[in-house]
Design a protein around this motif. Structure first.
Motif, PDB file in Angstrom:
ATOM      1  N   GLU A  68       2.156 104.282  82.765  1.00 34.25           N
ATOM      2  CA  GLU A  68       3.532 104.762  82.637  1.00 34.25           C
ATOM      3  C   GLU A  68       3.991 104.699  81.180  1.00 34.25           C
ATOM      4  O   GLU A  68       4.555 105.671  80.658  1.00 34.25           O
ATOM      5  CB  GLU A  68       4.473 103.944  83.514  1.00 34.25           C
ATOM      6  CG  GLU A  68       5.891 104.464  83.483  1.00 34.25           C
ATOM      7  CD  GLU A  68       6.819 103.749  84.453  1.00 34.25           C
ATOM      8  OE1 GLU A  68       8.007 104.098  84.470  1.00 34.25           O
ATOM      9  OE2 GLU A  68       6.359 102.838  85.173  1.00 34.25           O
ATOM     10  N   TYR A  69       3.737 103.596  80.504  1.00 30.78           N
ATOM     11  CA  TYR A  69       4.118 103.468  79.099  1.00 30.78           C
ATOM     12  C   TYR A  69       3.377 104.490  78.231  1.00 30.78           C
ATOM     13  O   TYR A  69       3.943 105.057  77.303  1.00 30.78           O
ATOM     14  CB  TYR A  69       3.841 102.061  78.579  1.00 30.78           C
ATOM     15  CG  TYR A  69       4.804 101.000  79.070  1.00 30.78           C
ATOM     16  CD1 TYR A  69       6.050 101.324  79.575  1.00 30.78           C
ATOM     17  CD2 TYR A  69       4.460  99.658  79.012  1.00 30.78           C
ATOM     18  CE1 TYR A  69       6.930 100.345  80.010  1.00 30.78           C
ATOM     19  CE2 TYR A  69       5.340  98.671  79.431  1.00 30.78           C
ATOM     20  CZ  TYR A  69       6.568  99.021  79.934  1.00 30.78           C
ATOM     21  OH  TYR A  69       7.437  98.051  80.355  1.00 30.78           O
ATOM     22  N   ALA A  70       2.101 104.718  78.531  1.00 29.38           N
ATOM     23  CA  ALA A  70       1.327 105.704  77.769  1.00 29.38           C
ATOM     24  C   ALA A  70       1.926 107.095  77.947  1.00 29.38           C
ATOM     25  O   ALA A  70       2.074 107.844  76.973  1.00 29.38           O
ATOM     26  CB  ALA A  70      -0.131 105.680  78.203  1.00 29.38           C
ATOM     27  N   LEU A  71       2.286 107.435  79.173  1.00 27.39           N
ATOM     28  CA  LEU A  71       2.912 108.738  79.426  1.00 27.39           C
ATOM     29  C   LEU A  71       4.256 108.861  78.723  1.00 27.39           C
ATOM     30  O   LEU A  71       4.583 109.919  78.168  1.00 27.39           O
ATOM     31  CB  LEU A  71       3.071 108.978  80.931  1.00 27.39           C
ATOM     32  CG  LEU A  71       1.800 109.384  81.664  1.00 27.39           C
ATOM     33  CD1 LEU A  71       2.002 109.282  83.171  1.00 27.39           C
ATOM     34  CD2 LEU A  71       1.377 110.785  81.261  1.00 27.39           C
ATOM     35  N   LEU A  72       5.026 107.780  78.703  1.00 24.19           N
ATOM     36  CA  LEU A  72       6.317 107.810  78.004  1.00 24.19           C
ATOM     37  C   LEU A  72       6.122 108.025  76.505  1.00 24.19           C
ATOM     38  O   LEU A  72       6.846 108.807  75.875  1.00 24.19           O
ATOM     39  CB  LEU A  72       7.090 106.509  78.262  1.00 24.19           C
ATOM     40  CG  LEU A  72       7.606 106.315  79.690  1.00 24.19           C
ATOM     41  CD1 LEU A  72       8.160 104.910  79.875  1.00 24.19           C
ATOM     42  CD2 LEU A  72       8.660 107.363  80.033  1.00 24.19           C
TER      43      LEU A  72
END
Length: 144
Positions: free
Chosen positions: A8-12
């Protein structure tokens, strides 16, 4: 199926970089971290992985930072998740061979679900996410 914090953090982070892509601007770790409320040290590790996998590039110097390595229309959500989780979701990972008809049926359904999920994740790009975010921001502004 659960989306990990790492993914999720990588996608953000990728979403923020995709937003800057048309202008050719780079973002520094602290900027991405502030925009998406991601811990700096954790983000450093995620960006290093994304760089090693070829999704982003780092730029050195005072105006340095990170940029997408490719156009956001060519980077799918599946690309990002595969990069972070190290999965090739189309191929099962060392699962024990089912020894009963019931186990075989369950594995077949699970494989079908994974393939369906992959199709959805492969269909959506970073550009799609940017456009959806812009659309939602417009809707919020309209209602306020």
């Amino acid at each position: 199926m659960v989306l990990s914090n790492k993914s999720e953090y990588a996608l953000l982070a990728l979403l923020e970089l995709a937003t800057c892509y048309p202008n050719g601007e780079s973002l520094q770790i602290r900027e991405i971290a502030a925009l998406q409320n991601i811990p700096n040290r954790y983000l450093e590790q995620l960006l290093a992985t994304l760089r090693r996998q070829g999704l982003i590039k780092s730029i050195r110097g005072a105006k340095g930072g990170y940029v997408l390595a490719r156009d956001p229309r060519t980077i799918t959500v599946l690309d990002a998740l595969s990069c972070m989780e190290g999965l090739d979701a189309a191929v099962p990972t060392d699962e024990p061979t089912p020894n009963t008809i019931e186990n075989q049926l369950i594995q077949e359904v699970w494989q079908e679900a994974r393939q369906a999920a992959n199709l959805v994740l492969q269909k959506h790009t970073l550009q799609d996410l940017c456009e959806r975010r812009a659309s939602r921001a417009q809707e919020l502004m309209y209602y306020i």
